[in-house]
Design an enzyme around this catalytic site. Structure first.
Site, PDB file in Angstrom:
ATOM      1  CG  HIS A 117      85.675  68.202   8.694  1.00  7.94           C
ATOM      2  ND1 HIS A 117      86.686  67.340   8.396  1.00  7.94           N
ATOM      3  CD2 HIS A 117      84.754  67.484   9.366  1.00  7.94           C
ATOM      4  CE1 HIS A 117      86.382  66.151   8.857  1.00  7.94           C
ATOM      5  NE2 HIS A 117      85.222  66.199   9.436  1.00  7.94           N
ATOM      6  CG  HIS A 176      80.013  59.455  14.316  1.00  5.76           C
ATOM      7  ND1 HIS A 176      80.594  60.188  15.325  1.00  5.76           N
ATOM      8  CD2 HIS A 176      80.638  59.837  13.175  1.00  5.76           C
ATOM      9  CE1 HIS A 176      81.514  60.988  14.815  1.00  5.76           C
ATOM     10  NE2 HIS A 176      81.558  60.803  13.520  1.00  5.76           N
ATOM     11  CD  GLU A 223      82.097  64.827  11.995  1.00  6.06           C
ATOM     12  OE1 GLU A 223      82.658  63.715  12.071  1.00  6.06           O
ATOM     13  OE2 GLU A 223      82.650  65.837  11.515  1.00  6.06           O
ATOM     14  CG  ASP A 240      78.891  63.380   8.801  1.00 11.19           C
ATOM     15  OD1 ASP A 240      78.995  63.592  10.027  1.00 11.19           O
ATOM     16  OD2 ASP A 240      79.703  62.668   8.183  1.00 11.19           O
ATOM     17  CG  HIS A 252      86.468  60.647  13.359  1.00 12.55           C
ATOM     18  ND1 HIS A 252      86.648  61.985  13.077  1.00 12.55           N
ATOM     19  CD2 HIS A 252      85.236  60.376  12.951  1.00 12.55           C
ATOM     20  CE1 HIS A 252      85.573  62.473  12.502  1.00 12.55           C
ATOM     21  NE2 HIS A 252      84.703  61.493  12.424  1.00 12.55           N
ATOM     22  CG  ASP A 291      82.610  58.701  10.309  1.00  8.07           C
ATOM     23  OD1 ASP A 291      81.628  58.745   9.550  1.00  8.07           O
ATOM     24  OD2 ASP A 291      82.955  59.654  11.020  1.00  8.07           O
ATOM     25  CE1 TYR A 325      85.185  59.347   5.561  1.00  3.90           C
ATOM     26  CE2 TYR A 325      86.216  57.807   7.084  1.00  3.90           C
ATOM     27  CZ  TYR A 325      85.238  58.744   6.801  1.00  3.90           C
ATOM     28  OH  TYR A 325      84.325  59.089   7.766  1.00  3.90           O
ATOM     29  CG  HIS A 380      80.674  58.807   5.171  1.00  2.00           C
ATOM     30  ND1 HIS A 380      79.827  59.842   4.870  1.00  2.00           N
ATOM     31  CD2 HIS A 380      81.192  59.088   6.386  1.00  2.00           C
ATOM     32  CE1 HIS A 380      79.833  60.718   5.867  1.00  2.00           C
ATOM     33  NE2 HIS A 380      80.638  60.277   6.799  1.00  2.00           N
TER      34      HIS A 380
HETATM   35 FE1  FEO Z   1      82.632  61.596  11.674  1.00  2.42          FE
HETATM   36 FE2  FEO Z   1      80.846  60.896   8.924  1.00  2.42          FE
HETATM   37  O1  FEO Z   1      81.212  61.782  10.504  1.00  2.42           O
END
Ligand code: FEO
Length: 400
Positions: free
Chosen positions: A28, A82, A84, A86, A148, A167, A195, A228
């Site tokens: 993004h 989370h 999101e 991903d 986040h 994250d 990051y 990640h």
């Molecule tokens: Fe906020 Fe890795 O997604």
């Protein structure tokens, strides 16, 4: 199933069962030059528990890694830290396939999974501090709202002293190594900072509060497993210290000179400002938008005390690449910056004032009015640029 994807043990009863994305280069709007990983973890407790999932195209890779340990149907619990995509893009499919006894998410996470991802299965909302028994092991949930996303939370596995941090403390880094201490430290620091700058920077005040909350919780954390990049099993004080520094963004002696140019006039101004900064004892990073990506700029601004931005005027506006990077930086809400605006023009010359206004909206403490040069900066204009650089360096020196 191919049988080629294997799990990796990260502690006594916890295995990494995620996926490696070597090819992703845009997340993004954040350039991910080293790819990424989507980390999911399997806890082999009496209640077999899957912590987070992976980006949808990588679901089979995750399922293979799980299948090398247990029949996926044996998964009792799924925890979504989370929502999101991903980490949850394949969650609905995983729930359908695995048929877990229960799925857990934060209160906001349960809402998000239903509203955003149309997951109709029952999600059990858990509160901050709530505990979950896995039979012979125990998890405590910690809400990390807006770090986040509104749904974000941590899960702490007591028996392994392991924090699943979604994250937070993560980085976009595809690598064979699963532990941070196996990767070159300069790479780890660069990717963790990049990051932070591109994802967590707007929430720095919440990061500081969270660090205090974690310290006050008395939780004995020995391993941090983010969603990640590599897992932290050594150097925890180091990464926690970096997070504190990045969140505080104390003034530094470094200035970022950010510009775009058409026929080099704005570039000549940038270079004269750079020389003034250097003469005044500041450190300088000069960044042309022809050569750098907006997320490189965010990385540099994270450790800067000054942001000086310039653009020539094109059709009554700043150049598009400058509008792009300034819009991006404004959203990241860096703090404790001084700065200035500059740029060349031919006739109307709106751009330096537009840059000035954007910096002002970012609450950059601006020195003087926008510095403008008609057509090509003459000697006098270049000396004014040099003096501006020196004045900014003097302010930086007095602030640190
Ligand atoms: Fe906020 Fe890795 O997604």
């Amino acid at each position: 199933m191919s049988g080629v994807y294997k799990p990796i043990r990260i502690s006594e009863k916890v295995y990494w069962v995620g996926a490696i994305d070597w090819t992703i280069r845009d997340f993004h709007g954040y350039t991910t030059k080293r790819g990424s990983t989507y980390n999911a973890y399997l806890v082999l407790a009496e209640k077999v528990t899957l912590i987070d999932t992976v980006k949808a195209p990588f679901k089979e890779e995750m399922m293979e890694r799980i299948s090398a340990l247990v029949d996926p149907k044996e998964i009792d619990y799924v925890i979504s830290n989370h929502s999101e995509m991903d980490h949850s893009g394949c969650l609905a499919d995983v729930i359908r396939e695995v048929e877990p006894e229960m799925v857990f998410a934060s209160v906001m996470g349960a809402k998000a999974l239903k509203e955003h991802l149309s997951i109709e299965d029952e999600i059990n909302p858990v509160k901050d501090g709530e505990k979950l028994s896995l039979g012979n092991m125990n998890i405590t949930f910690m809400e990390t709202r807006m770090l986040h996303w509104p749904d974000s939370m941590f899960s702490y596995l007591h028996e392994e002293k392991l924090l699943f941090s979604q994250d937070a403390f993560g980085m976009h880094l595809a690598s064979d190594e699963r532990f941070a201490d196996e990767v070159r430290q300069d790479i780890i620091e660069y990717e963790a900072a990049t990051y932070y700058a591109n994802i967590l920077l707007p929430y720095s005040q919440l990061v500081l509060k969270l660090l205090e909350k974690v310290a006050a919780s008395g939780l004995d954390i020995r391993i941090v497993a983010p969603d990640h990049g590599p897992v932290w099993r050594k150097d925890l004080p180091w990464i926690l210290g970096l997070y504190r520094n990045w969140a505080e963004q104390k003034p530094t002696k470094k200035a970022v000179v950010l510009y775009h140019t058409m026929w080099h006039s704005t570039e000549y101004m940038a270079r004269a400002i750079e020389e003034g900064l250097l003469a005044g004892g500041a450190r300088v990073k000069v960044m042309s938008m022809e050569s750098f990506h907006r997320s490189d700029v965010a990385f540099e601004v994270l450790s800067a005390g000054a942001l000086i931005a310039g653009s020539p005027t094109l059709n009554n506006n700043m150049l598009p690449a400058m509008a792009d990077v300034l819009t991006y930086l404004k959203g990241l809400r860096p703090i404790n910056l001084i700065g200035a605006a500059f740029g060349s023009y031919g006739w109307s010359g709106e751009s330096p004032k537009q840059v000035y206004d954007m910096l002002s909206e970012m609450k950059v403490d601006l020195l003087g009015d926008p510095l403008r040069a008609k057509y090509v900066p003459d000697k006098g204009t270049l000396l004014r640029c040099f003096d501006l650089g020196k004045a900014i360096a003097a302010r930086l020196n007095s602030a640190v």
